[in-house]
Design an enzyme around this catalytic site. Sequence first.
Site, PDB file in Angstrom:
ATOM      1  N   GLU A 179      63.562  -8.117 -10.564  1.00  0.00           N
ATOM      2  CA  GLU A 179      62.382  -8.910 -10.939  1.00  0.00           C
ATOM      3  C   GLU A 179      61.202  -8.628 -10.009  1.00  0.00           C
ATOM      4  O   GLU A 179      61.373  -8.464  -8.807  1.00  0.00           O
ATOM      5  CB  GLU A 179      62.733 -10.400 -10.859  1.00  0.00           C
ATOM      6  CG  GLU A 179      61.576 -11.299 -11.272  1.00  0.00           C
ATOM      7  CD  GLU A 179      62.051 -12.637 -11.780  1.00  0.00           C
ATOM      8  OE1 GLU A 179      62.778 -12.674 -12.788  1.00  0.00           O
ATOM      9  OE2 GLU A 179      61.717 -13.641 -11.158  1.00  0.00           O
ATOM     10  N   GLY A 183      57.471 -23.457 -18.063  1.00  0.00           N
ATOM     11  CA  GLY A 183      56.650 -23.448 -16.854  1.00  0.00           C
ATOM     12  C   GLY A 183      56.711 -24.816 -16.191  1.00  0.00           C
ATOM     13  O   GLY A 183      57.118 -25.804 -16.821  1.00  0.00           O
ATOM     14  N   THR A 232      57.278 -11.666 -13.814  1.00  0.00           N
ATOM     15  CA  THR A 232      57.051 -13.109 -13.973  1.00  0.00           C
ATOM     16  C   THR A 232      55.612 -13.387 -14.420  1.00  0.00           C
ATOM     17  O   THR A 232      54.743 -12.516 -14.373  1.00  0.00           O
ATOM     18  CB  THR A 232      57.337 -13.886 -12.675  1.00  0.00           C
ATOM     19  OG1 THR A 232      56.378 -13.502 -11.694  1.00  0.00           O
ATOM     20  CG2 THR A 232      58.743 -13.641 -12.175  1.00  0.00           C
TER      21      THR A 232
HETATM   22  P1  FAD Z   1      62.645 -26.139 -20.679  1.00  0.00           P
HETATM   23  O1  FAD Z   1      63.742 -25.348 -21.264  1.00  0.00           O
HETATM   24  O2  FAD Z   1      61.587 -26.642 -21.606  1.00  0.00           O
HETATM   25  O3  FAD Z   1      63.298 -27.361 -19.881  1.00  0.00           O
HETATM   26  C1  FAD Z   1      62.538 -28.147 -18.972  1.00  0.00           C
HETATM   27  C2  FAD Z   1      63.165 -29.525 -18.849  1.00  0.00           C
HETATM   28  O4  FAD Z   1      62.963 -30.256 -20.058  1.00  0.00           O
HETATM   29  C3  FAD Z   1      64.671 -29.519 -18.639  1.00  0.00           C
HETATM   30  O5  FAD Z   1      64.983 -30.616 -17.830  1.00  0.00           O
HETATM   31  C4  FAD Z   1      65.254 -29.693 -20.039  1.00  0.00           C
HETATM   32  O6  FAD Z   1      66.548 -30.266 -20.022  1.00  0.00           O
HETATM   33  C5  FAD Z   1      64.214 -30.640 -20.637  1.00  0.00           C
HETATM   34  N1  FAD Z   1      64.043 -30.509 -22.099  1.00  0.00           N
HETATM   35  C6  FAD Z   1      64.019 -29.367 -22.821  1.00  0.00           C
HETATM   36  N2  FAD Z   1      63.779 -29.643 -24.115  1.00  0.00           N
HETATM   37  C7  FAD Z   1      63.633 -30.990 -24.220  1.00  0.00           C
HETATM   38  C8  FAD Z   1      63.371 -31.888 -25.289  1.00  0.00           C
HETATM   39  N3  FAD Z   1      63.213 -31.439 -26.547  1.00  0.00           N
HETATM   40  N4  FAD Z   1      63.276 -33.224 -25.002  1.00  0.00           N
HETATM   41  C9  FAD Z   1      63.432 -33.688 -23.741  1.00  0.00           C
HETATM   42  N5  FAD Z   1      63.708 -32.889 -22.686  1.00  0.00           N
HETATM   43  C10 FAD Z   1      63.793 -31.554 -22.918  1.00  0.00           C
HETATM   44  N6  FAD Z   1      58.010 -20.243 -13.999  1.00  0.00           N
HETATM   45  C11 FAD Z   1      56.810 -19.639 -14.152  1.00  0.00           C
HETATM   46  O7  FAD Z   1      55.754 -20.284 -14.023  1.00  0.00           O
HETATM   47  N7  FAD Z   1      56.719 -18.293 -14.434  1.00  0.00           N
HETATM   48  C12 FAD Z   1      57.829 -17.511 -14.597  1.00  0.00           C
HETATM   49  O8  FAD Z   1      57.714 -16.311 -14.838  1.00  0.00           O
HETATM   50  C13 FAD Z   1      59.109 -18.136 -14.441  1.00  0.00           C
HETATM   51  N8  FAD Z   1      60.260 -17.427 -14.615  1.00  0.00           N
HETATM   52  C14 FAD Z   1      61.485 -18.068 -14.541  1.00  0.00           C
HETATM   53  C15 FAD Z   1      62.658 -17.338 -14.793  1.00  0.00           C
HETATM   54  C16 FAD Z   1      63.904 -17.949 -14.705  1.00  0.00           C
HETATM   55  C17 FAD Z   1      65.155 -17.151 -14.997  1.00  0.00           C
HETATM   56  C18 FAD Z   1      63.989 -19.328 -14.336  1.00  0.00           C
HETATM   57  C19 FAD Z   1      65.326 -19.985 -14.197  1.00  0.00           C
HETATM   58  C20 FAD Z   1      62.838 -20.059 -14.099  1.00  0.00           C
HETATM   59  C21 FAD Z   1      61.568 -19.453 -14.207  1.00  0.00           C
HETATM   60  N9  FAD Z   1      60.385 -20.162 -14.009  1.00  0.00           N
HETATM   61  C22 FAD Z   1      59.159 -19.539 -14.145  1.00  0.00           C
HETATM   62  C23 FAD Z   1      60.421 -21.603 -13.664  1.00  0.00           C
HETATM   63  C24 FAD Z   1      60.375 -22.488 -14.919  1.00  0.00           C
HETATM   64  O9  FAD Z   1      59.111 -22.350 -15.553  1.00  0.00           O
HETATM   65  C25 FAD Z   1      60.599 -23.945 -14.488  1.00  0.00           C
HETATM   66  O10 FAD Z   1      61.915 -24.108 -14.050  1.00  0.00           O
HETATM   67  C26 FAD Z   1      60.219 -25.010 -15.510  1.00  0.00           C
HETATM   68  O11 FAD Z   1      60.215 -26.264 -14.842  1.00  0.00           O
HETATM   69  C27 FAD Z   1      61.168 -25.136 -16.700  1.00  0.00           C
HETATM   70  O12 FAD Z   1      61.030 -24.109 -17.573  1.00  0.00           O
HETATM   71  P2  FAD Z   1      62.106 -23.942 -18.789  1.00  0.00           P
HETATM   72  O13 FAD Z   1      61.612 -22.850 -19.641  1.00  0.00           O
HETATM   73  O14 FAD Z   1      63.469 -23.872 -18.262  1.00  0.00           O
HETATM   74  O15 FAD Z   1      61.882 -25.368 -19.525  1.00  0.00           O
END
Ligand code: FAD
Length: 292
Positions: free
Chosen positions: A17, A108, A48
Amino acid sequence: MKIIDLITKDTLSLSFEVFPPKTESGFESVKTATEEIARLKPAFMSVTYGAGGGTSRYTLDIAKNIKELYGVPTLAHLTCVSSTKETVRQKIKDIKASGIENVMALRGDIPPELENADRSGWDYKYAVDLIAELKAADADFCIGGACYPEIHPESINQKEDIQRLKEKVDAGCDFLTTQMFFDNNLLYNFLYKIREAGITVPVIPGIMPITNANQVERAIKLSGSFMPQRFKSLVDKFGSDPAAMKQAGIAYATDQIIDLYANNITNVHVYSMNKPDVAEKIQSNLSDILGK
Ligand code: FAD
């Protein structure tokens, strides 16, 4: 090349990455670092979006560069939470136009000033909304999603987090990449639970080599990861000696990867953080295993 078609079943493969620069002036040094990593010919490289100190502006430029100059498949990250539909749709068009087939679809982090805001009018509340948008734009995108072996910090409990993850996968994730973890048993336990919940897509564990003591605090803050005693002892012993800490941190990450492979996990993502020397050292530590 789609990441889902690169997932190996029998042999170990590594992906790395990188994160984009903060400013225009940092572009050349990030480009050089990513090119050095690309020369290692990893299975794929991810770039990222706005995370790790980089800005979103350069994600696509860096991703395109890796793909076009080195032929390494790339995964462009995209976040949606504080964006409008118009911005996200334009970004998706740009990704498509640049020939990138793989997108890591993320919500995010919620900006601190919006933590208590009314979210009812937001165009995107969760990653699942972005996945639907990507699928609507091109059903052929290969889509990755994030998952959290130690649960996402906003989740109430693991059961709820896994239910949400299942919804995300059902919306169109082809594979998942995990948040960093420092105790492989946490991953094995998580895998057991998600398989039981009916999530069947490949899961690529994310390993973060900790190469200096300052990184430890930041990594825990970012991920909430549990630090095993074995890891804490290593930081206590070597934290004040940068060269020794780097060597020990790389050895620890290498050891995690060997254990994952010994437990039949064949695809591992390394959070190499624009450090070609770290990526190279991990790869050379595993040269016979990787056949490289
Ligand atoms: P989601 O999948 O939307 O989940 C976020 C939270 O909401 C979780 O607690 C989930 O259980 C909950 N949730 C999901 N859907 C619902 C629903 N329908 N109703 C109620 N609750 C719900 N950040 C960046 O800014 N840029 C990057 O490039 C980046 N790359 C990453 C790569 C990886 C592999 C990982 C693990 C993280 C990365 N992150 C990045 C961080 C990430 O953006 C954060 O962890 C963010 O807080 C959550 O993103 P997510 O896509 O997992 O969110």
